[in-house]
Motif scaffolding. Structure first.
Motif, PDB file in Angstrom:
ATOM      1  N   VAL A  75      86.482  47.815  85.636  1.00 19.20           N
ATOM      2  CA  VAL A  75      87.190  49.085  85.813  1.00 19.20           C
ATOM      3  C   VAL A  75      86.191  50.194  85.511  1.00 19.20           C
ATOM      4  O   VAL A  75      85.556  50.206  84.453  1.00 19.20           O
ATOM      5  N   ILE A  76      86.047  51.115  86.438  1.00 16.43           N
ATOM      6  CA  ILE A  76      85.126  52.236  86.247  1.00 16.43           C
ATOM      7  C   ILE A  76      85.947  53.511  86.175  1.00 16.43           C
ATOM      8  O   ILE A  76      86.630  53.886  87.130  1.00 16.43           O
ATOM      9  N   GLY A  77      85.907  54.168  85.009  1.00 18.75           N
ATOM     10  CA  GLY A  77      86.726  55.349  84.765  1.00 18.75           C
ATOM     11  C   GLY A  77      85.949  56.638  84.876  1.00 18.75           C
ATOM     12  O   GLY A  77      84.903  56.803  84.238  1.00 18.75           O
ATOM     13  N   GLY A  78      86.457  57.551  85.680  1.00 25.23           N
ATOM     14  CA  GLY A  78      85.819  58.850  85.852  1.00 25.23           C
ATOM     15  C   GLY A  78      86.412  59.572  87.042  1.00 25.23           C
ATOM     16  O   GLY A  78      86.857  58.945  88.006  1.00 25.23           O
ATOM     17  N   ASN A  79      86.410  60.901  86.992  1.00 27.42           N
ATOM     18  CA  ASN A  79      86.983  61.693  88.078  1.00 27.42           C
ATOM     19  C   ASN A  79      85.959  62.173  89.089  1.00 27.42           C
ATOM     20  O   ASN A  79      86.324  62.749  90.109  1.00 27.42           O
ATOM     21  N   ASP A  80      84.688  61.962  88.811  1.00 34.18           N
ATOM     22  CA  ASP A  80      83.637  62.359  89.742  1.00 34.18           C
ATOM     23  C   ASP A  80      83.462  61.246  90.771  1.00 34.18           C
ATOM     24  O   ASP A  80      82.747  60.261  90.541  1.00 34.18           O
ATOM     25  N   ALA A  81      84.129  61.394  91.904  1.00 35.61           N
ATOM     26  CA  ALA A  81      84.120  60.345  92.919  1.00 35.61           C
ATOM     27  C   ALA A  81      82.721  60.017  93.407  1.00 35.61           C
ATOM     28  O   ALA A  81      82.415  58.852  93.691  1.00 35.61           O
ATOM     29  N   ARG A  82      81.875  61.013  93.503  1.00 33.97           N
ATOM     30  CA  ARG A  82      80.516  60.773  93.983  1.00 33.97           C
ATOM     31  C   ARG A  82      79.746  59.855  93.046  1.00 33.97           C
ATOM     32  O   ARG A  82      79.084  58.909  93.488  1.00 33.97           O
ATOM     33  N   ARG A  83      79.843  60.094  91.742  1.00 37.23           N
ATOM     34  CA  ARG A  83      79.123  59.277  90.766  1.00 37.23           C
ATOM     35  C   ARG A  83      79.723  57.877  90.655  1.00 37.23           C
ATOM     36  O   ARG A  83      79.005  56.888  90.525  1.00 37.23           O
ATOM     37  N   VAL A  84      81.047  57.808  90.729  1.00 35.35           N
ATOM     38  CA  VAL A  84      81.714  56.502  90.676  1.00 35.35           C
ATOM     39  C   VAL A  84      81.321  55.666  91.894  1.00 35.35           C
ATOM     40  O   VAL A  84      81.000  54.475  91.778  1.00 35.35           O
ATOM     41  N   ALA A  85      81.333  56.291  93.076  1.00 40.17           N
ATOM     42  CA  ALA A  85      80.956  55.589  94.300  1.00 40.17           C
ATOM     43  C   ALA A  85      79.497  55.144  94.260  1.00 40.17           C
ATOM     44  O   ALA A  85      79.143  54.080  94.775  1.00 40.17           O
ATOM     45  N   LYS A  86      78.662  55.936  93.631  1.00 40.01           N
ATOM     46  CA  LYS A  86      77.237  55.612  93.529  1.00 40.01           C
ATOM     47  C   LYS A  86      77.029  54.329  92.718  1.00 40.01           C
ATOM     48  O   LYS A  86      76.175  53.506  93.053  1.00 40.01           O
ATOM     49  N   ILE A  87      77.807  54.164  91.650  1.00 38.79           N
ATOM     50  CA  ILE A  87      77.715  52.940  90.849  1.00 38.79           C
ATOM     51  C   ILE A  87      78.036  51.728  91.707  1.00 38.79           C
ATOM     52  O   ILE A  87      77.354  50.702  91.653  1.00 38.79           O
ATOM     53  N   MET A  88      79.082  51.848  92.523  1.00 39.49           N
ATOM     54  CA  MET A  88      79.457  50.740  93.398  1.00 39.49           C
ATOM     55  C   MET A  88      78.371  50.469  94.425  1.00 39.49           C
ATOM     56  O   MET A  88      78.014  49.308  94.692  1.00 39.49           O
ATOM     57  N   LYS A  89      77.828  51.517  94.996  1.00 45.48           N
ATOM     58  CA  LYS A  89      76.809  51.375  96.036  1.00 45.48           C
ATOM     59  C   LYS A  89      75.599  50.597  95.534  1.00 45.48           C
ATOM     60  O   LYS A  89      75.099  49.698  96.220  1.00 45.48           O
ATOM     61  N   TYR A  90      75.125  50.930  94.339  1.00 47.64           N
ATOM     62  CA  TYR A  90      73.908  50.321  93.825  1.00 47.64           C
ATOM     63  C   TYR A  90      74.134  48.974  93.124  1.00 47.64           C
ATOM     64  O   TYR A  90      73.164  48.261  92.840  1.00 47.64           O
ATOM     65  N   ASN A  91      75.391  48.635  92.844  1.00 43.66           N
ATOM     66  CA  ASN A  91      75.655  47.394  92.099  1.00 43.66           C
ATOM     67  C   ASN A  91      76.633  46.458  92.796  1.00 43.66           C
ATOM     68  O   ASN A  91      77.135  45.526  92.171  1.00 43.66           O
ATOM     69  N   ALA A  92      76.882  46.692  94.076  1.00 45.64           N
ATOM     70  CA  ALA A  92      77.875  45.896  94.810  1.00 45.64           C
ATOM     71  C   ALA A  92      77.551  44.412  94.764  1.00 45.64           C
ATOM     72  O   ALA A  92      78.441  43.572  94.583  1.00 45.64           O
ATOM     73  N   ILE A  93      76.281  44.060  94.913  1.00 47.13           N
ATOM     74  CA  ILE A  93      75.893  42.646  94.905  1.00 47.13           C
ATOM     75  C   ILE A  93      76.129  42.038  93.528  1.00 47.13           C
ATOM     76  O   ILE A  93      76.622  40.914  93.405  1.00 47.13           O
ATOM     77  N   MET A  94      75.820  42.778  92.476  1.00 53.09           N
ATOM     78  CA  MET A  94      76.004  42.282  91.117  1.00 53.09           C
ATOM     79  C   MET A  94      77.492  42.094  90.792  1.00 53.09           C
ATOM     80  O   MET A  94      77.864  41.162  90.082  1.00 53.09           O
ATOM     81  N   PHE A  95      78.328  42.958  91.322  1.00 52.79           N
ATOM     82  CA  PHE A  95      79.760  42.821  91.076  1.00 52.79           C
ATOM     83  C   PHE A  95      80.319  41.600  91.790  1.00 52.79           C
ATOM     84  O   PHE A  95      81.292  40.999  91.339  1.00 52.79           O
ATOM     85  N   GLY A  96      79.710  41.238  92.903  1.00 51.50           N
ATOM     86  CA  GLY A  96      80.077  40.011  93.604  1.00 51.50           C
ATOM     87  C   GLY A  96      81.569  39.889  93.838  1.00 51.50           C
ATOM     88  O   GLY A  96      82.208  40.754  94.429  1.00 51.50           O
ATOM     89  N   GLN A  97      82.139  38.782  93.326  1.00 51.69           N
ATOM     90  CA  GLN A  97      83.566  38.494  93.517  1.00 51.69           C
ATOM     91  C   GLN A  97      84.427  39.014  92.368  1.00 51.69           C
ATOM     92  O   GLN A  97      85.545  38.551  92.159  1.00 51.69           O
ATOM     93  N   LYS A  98      83.908  40.009  91.617  1.00 47.17           N
ATOM     94  CA  LYS A  98      84.718  40.622  90.568  1.00 47.17           C
ATOM     95  C   LYS A  98      85.765  41.532  91.208  1.00 47.17           C
ATOM     96  O   LYS A  98      85.552  42.107  92.279  1.00 47.17           O
TER      97      LYS A  98
END
Length: 250
Positions: free
Chosen positions: A77-100
């Motif tokens: 769960v990633i908490g924050g109202n800054d959609a750009r920064r939240v989306a950036k975390i997903m963009k750079y770590n999508a492979i690491m999150f895998g099937q989470k």
């Protein structure tokens, strides 16, 4: 929100009774939070919804929230109202999150912001100002069930592929040939009649004729590994015979 206000929110948690949520019981939840104005509200909501979870405070270039060396996790769960920064975390770590299971948590988030993080790859967006914890746990439970079903299906497909590849060049097989081979393999060494094969392999829009079956068997024989044969029987059927496959697998 001032630091002293955040401290008051934290102290207030001790006076709140949080019900046990059976739907998410057993799931390991990891929470990454931005230190923004609604951090305290999100934390109260997280405690109400998930009870126990591991929490990380976002810091630039800190990837400790990704680590599974000490313990693994099922939900991020990633908490924050800054959609750009939240989306950036997903963009750079999508492979690491895998099937989470991936959830974004906002507080009074604008619809466009929620849409932006969904587009970035999150499974869902929860708004702690609008969504009751009961609804959230129901959503998590439903999404997790779908994840589990998908994992089980992929594992079954992998096992099926490995099983077929033991006796045939699986990557060369058509869908119909795979269905034929599965049917014969399930009854290895025993006769399977034309009628049974046709009833099992025919599709809802195409009833397999005897001539079509013979052509399909002929093509299938050319894709079998050495020592594997499909023999015709006198009673209008076929038998799959396997010799030496175990030796090659070893």
């Amino acid at each position: 929100m001032a630091c002293e206000d955040f401290g008051e929110w934290r102290n207030a948690l001790d006076d709140v009774r949080f019900p046990k949520n059976c739907i998410v019981d057993g799931l390991k939840v990891r929470y990454l939070s931005f230190n923004d104005a609604t951090r305290a509200q999100r934390e109260v909501w997280m405690r109400r919804t998930f009870g126990n979870y591991s929490e990380y405070l976002f810091a630039e270039n800190d990837t400790s929230f990704l680590s599974t060396s000490v313990s693994d996790y099922d939900v991020i769960v990633i908490g924050g109202n800054d959609a750009r920064r939240v989306a950036k975390i997903m963009k750079y770590n999508a492979i690491m999150f895998g099937q989470k299971l991936k959830v974004s948590l906002m507080c009074d988030g604008h619809p466009r912001r929620r849409a932006a993080v969904i587009a970035a790859g999150f499974d869902d967006v929860f708004d702690c100002a609008r969504m009751d914890p009961i609804e959230a746990t129901a959503r998590v439970g439903a999404m997790w069930s779908r994840y589990e079903s998908t994992r089980a299906r992929r594992a079954a497909e992998q096992r099926d592929g490995e099983r077929l590849d033991m006796i045939a060049y699986a990557t060369m097989l058509t869908g119909r040939e795979k269905a034929l081979l599965r049917l014969l393999l399930d009854r290895e060494g025993r006769e399977v009649s034309h009628a049974v094969i046709r009833s099992q392999v025919s599709t809802y829009h195409e009833n397999m004729a005897v001539g079509t079956l013979r052509v399909a068997i002929s093509k299938l024989r050319k894709k079998l590994r050495e020592g594997v044969t499909v023999e015709s029987t006198a009673r209008q059927g076929y038998v799959l015979c396997i010799a030496g496959v175990a030796d090659r697998a070893a």
